[in-house]
Design a protein around this motif. Structure first.
Motif, mmCIF file in Angstrom:
data_model
loop_
_atom_site.group_PDB
_atom_site.id
_atom_site.type_symbol
_atom_site.label_atom_id
_atom_site.label_comp_id
_atom_site.label_asym_id
_atom_site.label_seq_id
_atom_site.Cartn_x
_atom_site.Cartn_y
_atom_site.Cartn_z
ATOM 1 N N ALA A 261 0.826 -1.209 0.000
ATOM 2 C CA ALA A 261 0.000 0.000 0.000
ATOM 3 C C ALA A 261 0.861 1.259 0.000
ATOM 4 O O ALA A 261 0.569 2.219 -0.723
ATOM 5 N N VAL A 262 1.921 1.269 0.805
ATOM 6 C CA VAL A 262 2.797 2.443 0.888
ATOM 7 C C VAL A 262 3.486 2.706 -0.448
ATOM 8 O O VAL A 262 3.520 3.846 -0.939
ATOM 9 N N LEU A 263 4.031 1.652 -1.059
ATOM 10 C CA LEU A 263 4.678 1.824 -2.361
ATOM 11 C C LEU A 263 3.674 2.319 -3.402
ATOM 12 O O LEU A 263 3.985 3.202 -4.218
ATOM 13 N N GLY A 264 2.456 1.757 -3.368
ATOM 14 C CA GLY A 264 1.426 2.193 -4.305
ATOM 15 C C GLY A 264 1.068 3.655 -4.124
ATOM 16 O O GLY A 264 0.892 4.401 -5.104
ATOM 17 N N LEU A 265 0.980 4.104 -2.869
ATOM 18 C CA LEU A 265 0.635 5.497 -2.595
ATOM 19 C C LEU A 265 1.770 6.441 -3.002
ATOM 20 O O LEU A 265 1.521 7.548 -3.495
ATOM 21 N N ILE A 266 3.011 6.017 -2.794
ATOM 22 C CA ILE A 266 4.150 6.844 -3.241
ATOM 23 C C ILE A 266 4.112 7.017 -4.762
ATOM 24 O O ILE A 266 4.282 8.124 -5.284
ATOM 25 N N MET A 267 3.864 5.910 -5.461
ATOM 26 C CA MET A 267 3.789 5.998 -6.918
ATOM 27 C C MET A 267 2.587 6.824 -7.351
ATOM 28 O O MET A 267 2.644 7.576 -8.333
ATOM 29 N N ASN A 268 1.487 6.690 -6.615
ATOM 30 C CA ASN A 268 0.288 7.483 -6.903
ATOM 31 C C ASN A 268 0.601 8.972 -6.777
ATOM 32 O O ASN A 268 0.211 9.783 -7.628
ATOM 33 N N SER A 269 1.309 9.342 -5.702
ATOM 34 C CA SER A 269 1.690 10.744 -5.515
ATOM 35 C C SER A 269 2.607 11.214 -6.638
ATOM 36 O O SER A 269 2.486 12.339 -7.131
ATOM 37 N N THR A 270 3.526 10.341 -7.053
ATOM 38 C CA THR A 270 4.452 10.689 -8.134
ATOM 39 C C THR A 270 3.712 10.997 -9.420
ATOM 40 O O THR A 270 3.970 12.004 -10.092
ATOM 41 N N VAL A 271 2.770 10.128 -9.771
ATOM 42 C CA VAL A 271 1.989 10.328 -10.995
ATOM 43 C C VAL A 271 1.117 11.578 -10.869
ATOM 44 O O VAL A 271 0.952 12.333 -11.841
ATOM 45 N N ALA A 272 0.576 11.812 -9.680
ATOM 46 C CA ALA A 272 -0.246 13.013 -9.468
ATOM 47 C C ALA A 272 0.580 14.279 -9.657
ATOM 48 O O ALA A 272 0.089 15.276 -10.209
ATOM 49 N N ILE A 273 1.842 14.247 -9.227
ATOM 50 C CA ILE A 273 2.703 15.420 -9.404
ATOM 51 C C ILE A 273 3.018 15.633 -10.878
ATOM 52 O O ILE A 273 3.108 16.768 -11.352
ATOM 53 N N VAL A 274 3.160 14.542 -11.629
ATOM 54 C CA VAL A 274 3.360 14.673 -13.084
ATOM 55 C C VAL A 274 2.199 15.453 -13.696
ATOM 56 O O VAL A 274 2.392 16.407 -14.451
#
Length: 446
Positions: A261-274
């Motif tokens: 879940a943590v890794l998924g949320l980090i990647m989610n935040s990364t894509v959101a910043i893109v």
């Protein structure tokens, strides 16, 4: 799901005709027609920037909540106790949230060729999480506390809000509204997408459909796998699902699920910043933000690095509000979905009333379904907007007041003041609007 899909179709229609960075405020401006385009563009630009930048901060705090919830699983004693009334606890949440933000922002400074890998890895993590919940979680529940009955899942209600029964039921949209937003993201990177008039619009539709279908399956699954209400309300972790994993799968297994879940949320935040950096870049490029010339610059590879930096600074400062008051931070981020939902509802309303016959060059023209879809999307998003600004507990007191409406009104006032004081030659000139509309209509003739 149905109304969410209709909203996505409406956005896809105009995205196909206007595949531009900054997407949603451009779509709103053009939907308003030449006379009101600049005014509407200012308002939706402020709405969209606020929503996307606050989402980054809230997502990082959500990631921190997963991590610290392991302390509740393992009964770790924390100085002063676990709870938002403890400044040391809030400082821990803040520190981890800032670290998660730094990781997500750092990935946005990577070479653009790596973005495809980041996107695919992110989707892969989410699908792994989904299938583990679909397969492993039910097996664990069947061997521990057992499933809820179908009668509980489909007919049971619980009024913990004090609202009238009908509105208490409607308030369930509060927690699903987060998944009903964000599918406009592919439009924000349209200028970096090949064949954007098709691909970006298709991205809006596919992401909405995937979220709806998989989200529905997940919701039903979780309802069957959730412990009884007494157990649920006794869970004291910031993210109770970590404790549910521990109850169903065991403490060690809950660590694995938390890591996913943590890794998924980090990647989610990364894509959101893109996505959000492209939105901020586009607004700055058009001259509406302070330091627009610097924010609207791109590097040698065409990447809006300065916009990414702006988002980092904004989100980092927003996270600092956790330190004095968790309520203050929650109020700020709870307003994040409100501007997006407002924009989702405004665009179909404007298409219905101001430009019903425009953008015929779209590859996703709605034809005879256009007006019914515009009406449905406008009314549905009006309902979600009402839920997002509603009090969550009744009777309303100073401690339970939902400040989302206050923040939304403040953002709108700033937008109106910007529209009034920024000269027309600085941002969204009338000839720009007319040129964009002519270009979108001319595609079909060409």
């Amino acid at each position: 799901m149905i109304f969410m899909f209709i909203t996505a179709v409406v956005l896809a229609e105009i995205c196909s005709a206007l595949p531009l960075s900054g997407s949603i405020y451009i779509w709103a401006a053009e939907s308003a027609g030449p006379k009101y385009a600049r005014f509407v563009g200012f308002i939706v630009a402020w709405w969209a920037c606020t929503a996307w930048m606050t989402f980054t901060a809230s997502n990082c705090q959500a990631t921190a909540n997963y991590i610290v919830s392991q302390m509740a699983v393992w009964n770790v004693n924390f100085p002063g106790g676990v709870g938002n009334d403890n400044i040391q606890w809030r400082a821990l949440i803040w520190g981890i949230s800032e670290l998660m933000l730094l990781l997500s922002v750092a990935m946005n400074y990577l070479p653009p060729r790596l973005y495809s890998f980041i996107f695919k890895f992110s989707v892969g993590l989410m699908m792994l999480d989904f299938f583990l919940c679909l397969i492993w979680l039910p097996i664990g529940v069947s061997k521990t506390y057992g499933f809820r009955s179908a009668k509980d899942v489909f007919t049971m209600t619980y009024n913990g809000t004090g609202a009238p029964p009908a509105w208490n039921w409607i308030l369930s949209f509060l927690f699903t509204a987060g998944t009903l937003t964000g599918f406009d993201a592919s439009g924000h990177i349209a200028e970096e997408t090949m064949n954007a008039s098709v691909v970006a619009a298709k991205g809006i539709l596919s992401s909405a459909i995937a979220t709806g279908v998989l989200g529905f399956a997940t919701t039903i699954l979780f309802l069957f796998c959730t412990p009884d209400l007494d157990t649920v309300f006794s869970l004291n972790a910031p993210q109770p699902f970590v404790q549910i994993y521990a109850l169903a799968l065991g403490k060690k297994a809950s660590i694995f699920m938390t890591i996913i879940a943590v890794l998924g949320l980090i990647m989610n935040s990364t894509v959101a910043i893109v996505a959000s950096s492209r939105l901020v870049f586009a607004v700055a490029r058009d001259g509406v933000l302070p330091l627009s010339r610097w924010v609207g610059c791109v590097d040698s590879k065409g990447q809006p690095r300065n916009a990414v930096t702006v988002i980092y600074i904004f989100a980092a400062l927003l996270l600092c509000t956790i330190l004095p008051s968790q309520v203050a931070f929650t109020s700020l981020v709870s307003a994040g979905a409100v501007p997006t939902i407002a924009a989702y509802g405004l665009i179909p309303l404007l298409r219905l009333t101001m430009t019903p016959n425009h953008f015929q060059s779209s590859h996703f023209r709605l034809g005879k379904y256009a007006k019914p879809f515009y009406v449905c999307a406008a009314l549905f998003n009006a309902l979600i907007f009402a839920v997002d600004i509603s009090p969550f507990y009744f009777p309303v007191t100073a401690n339970t007041f939902n400040f989302a409406i206050v923040i939304f009104i403040a953002i709108t006032i700033f937008a109106v003041l910007s529209w009034y004081f920024i000269p027309e030659e600085k941002w969204l000139r009338r000839e720009q609007v007319l040129r964009a509309m002519d270009a979108s209509e001319g595609q079909e003739e060409h």
